[in-house]
Design a protein around this motif. Sequence first.
Motif, PDB file in Angstrom:
ATOM      1  N   GLY A 140       0.808  -1.212   0.000  1.00 50.42           N
ATOM      2  CA  GLY A 140       0.000   0.000   0.000  1.00 50.42           C
ATOM      3  C   GLY A 140       0.841   1.262   0.000  1.00 50.42           C
ATOM      4  O   GLY A 140       2.027   1.240  -0.326  1.00 50.42           O
ATOM      5  N   LYS A 141       0.225   2.353   0.430  1.00 45.48           N
ATOM      6  CA  LYS A 141       0.856   3.670   0.322  1.00 45.48           C
ATOM      7  C   LYS A 141       1.405   4.203   1.638  1.00 45.48           C
ATOM      8  O   LYS A 141       1.932   5.310   1.670  1.00 45.48           O
ATOM      9  CB  LYS A 141      -0.156   4.666  -0.262  1.00 45.48           C
ATOM     10  N   ASN A 142       1.268   3.434   2.704  1.00 43.77           N
ATOM     11  CA  ASN A 142       1.771   3.899   4.000  1.00 43.77           C
ATOM     12  C   ASN A 142       2.063   2.705   4.896  1.00 43.77           C
ATOM     13  O   ASN A 142       1.838   1.546   4.513  1.00 43.77           O
ATOM     14  CB  ASN A 142       0.771   4.862   4.654  1.00 43.77           C
ATOM     15  N   LEU A 143       2.551   2.986   6.089  1.00 39.73           N
ATOM     16  CA  LEU A 143       2.936   1.894   6.991  1.00 39.73           C
ATOM     17  C   LEU A 143       1.732   1.196   7.609  1.00 39.73           C
ATOM     18  O   LEU A 143       1.822   0.025   7.987  1.00 39.73           O
ATOM     19  CB  LEU A 143       3.860   2.422   8.087  1.00 39.73           C
ATOM     20  N   TYR A 144       0.609   1.881   7.708  1.00 41.27           N
ATOM     21  CA  TYR A 144      -0.591   1.202   8.191  1.00 41.27           C
ATOM     22  C   TYR A 144      -0.997   0.103   7.206  1.00 41.27           C
ATOM     23  O   TYR A 144      -1.390  -0.998   7.606  1.00 41.27           O
ATOM     24  CB  TYR A 144      -1.739   2.196   8.374  1.00 41.27           C
ATOM     25  N   ASP A 145      -0.908   0.413   5.906  1.00 48.02           N
ATOM     26  CA  ASP A 145      -1.183  -0.603   4.894  1.00 48.02           C
ATOM     27  C   ASP A 145      -0.176  -1.745   4.995  1.00 48.02           C
ATOM     28  O   ASP A 145      -0.530  -2.926   4.860  1.00 48.02           O
ATOM     29  CB  ASP A 145      -1.106  -0.002   3.482  1.00 48.02           C
ATOM     30  N   PHE A 146       1.090  -1.383   5.198  1.00 47.67           N
ATOM     31  CA  PHE A 146       2.133  -2.406   5.242  1.00 47.67           C
ATOM     32  C   PHE A 146       1.908  -3.386   6.395  1.00 47.67           C
ATOM     33  O   PHE A 146       1.951  -4.610   6.210  1.00 47.67           O
ATOM     34  CB  PHE A 146       3.519  -1.767   5.385  1.00 47.67           C
ATOM     35  N   TRP A 147       1.648  -2.855   7.584  1.00 48.29           N
ATOM     36  CA  TRP A 147       1.533  -3.738   8.744  1.00 48.29           C
ATOM     37  C   TRP A 147       0.191  -4.443   8.805  1.00 48.29           C
ATOM     38  O   TRP A 147       0.098  -5.545   9.358  1.00 48.29           O
ATOM     39  CB  TRP A 147       1.812  -2.958  10.029  1.00 48.29           C
ATOM     40  N   GLY A 148      -0.838  -3.835   8.220  1.00 51.11           N
ATOM     41  CA  GLY A 148      -2.128  -4.522   8.140  1.00 51.11           C
ATOM     42  C   GLY A 148      -2.566  -5.133   9.462  1.00 51.11           C
ATOM     43  O   GLY A 148      -2.688  -4.443  10.480  1.00 51.11           O
ATOM     44  N   ASP A 149      -2.783  -6.469   9.469  1.00 51.56           N
ATOM     45  CA  ASP A 149      -3.202  -7.188  10.678  1.00 51.56           C
ATOM     46  C   ASP A 149      -2.026  -7.764  11.460  1.00 51.56           C
ATOM     47  O   ASP A 149      -2.230  -8.394  12.503  1.00 51.56           O
ATOM     48  CB  ASP A 149      -4.135  -8.352  10.293  1.00 51.56           C
TER      49      ASP A 149
END
Length: 257
Positions: A140-149
């Motif tokens: 994704g476009k940020n670290l929230y997308d990267f870490w996901g669940d």
Amino acid sequence: MIIVVSPAKNLDYETPLPTNKYSQPELLEESKILADICKTLTPLDLSNLMKISDKLAGLNAARFTEWQPNFNLENARQAIYAFNGDVYTGLDAYTLSDRDIDYAQNNLRILSGLYGLLKPLDLMQAYRLEMGTKLENPRGKNLYDFWGDIITQELNKSIASQQSNTLINLASNEYFKSVKKNSLSASIVTPEFRDWKNGQFKMISFFAKKARGLMARFIIQNKISNVADLKLFDAEGYTFNPALSTADKPVFTRKLD
């Protein structure tokens, strides 16, 4: 109970360590993905991405260039002694007993943009990568997308291993957004700390950060297992304020002279 805190921007890799005990981060394979992306960025890229000075950008470009996932006490440092911000001033890990550190290792977790989730004695190499960074990555476009669940799953493992049903959130909003609250297998309690200013109790960032560290220390030293016992917290003039509190958001207030 499980406690979560934020990391700090400032780092200390100089103060002599009080212990040689350490552990390895659980999510290093994920960290390597992020570090490899950051290795491709120039100091100017990092300056623009993180909104930091040229000097800091150069320092962190060098850190990412040198980053490699084989951690030992020669090239890395335990997280609880590496972070050096307001929260960690309140926590004051260097003065915790060996028994306290053992408790913290089981019950305290540090959220991290690069490492995801760290135990106190997990080794880490120096870095700067805040959770709110809009770093494009394969997920994704940020670290929230990267870490996901992933972070939530790791927290659930810690919750299960400690047979806990409560998570004490002492992290900032920026970092706790990385936790999927609806998927967490524990109830969340988020203490708040407010100081008297201009005729009312307000959250003042500098004081609140230190107070989160003080609360983490209070839980660790007293081996708190009952949420009701959090009300006994009274460090540096803070006291429980029932009028402002709810069950999942206990509020602690103080008036500075």
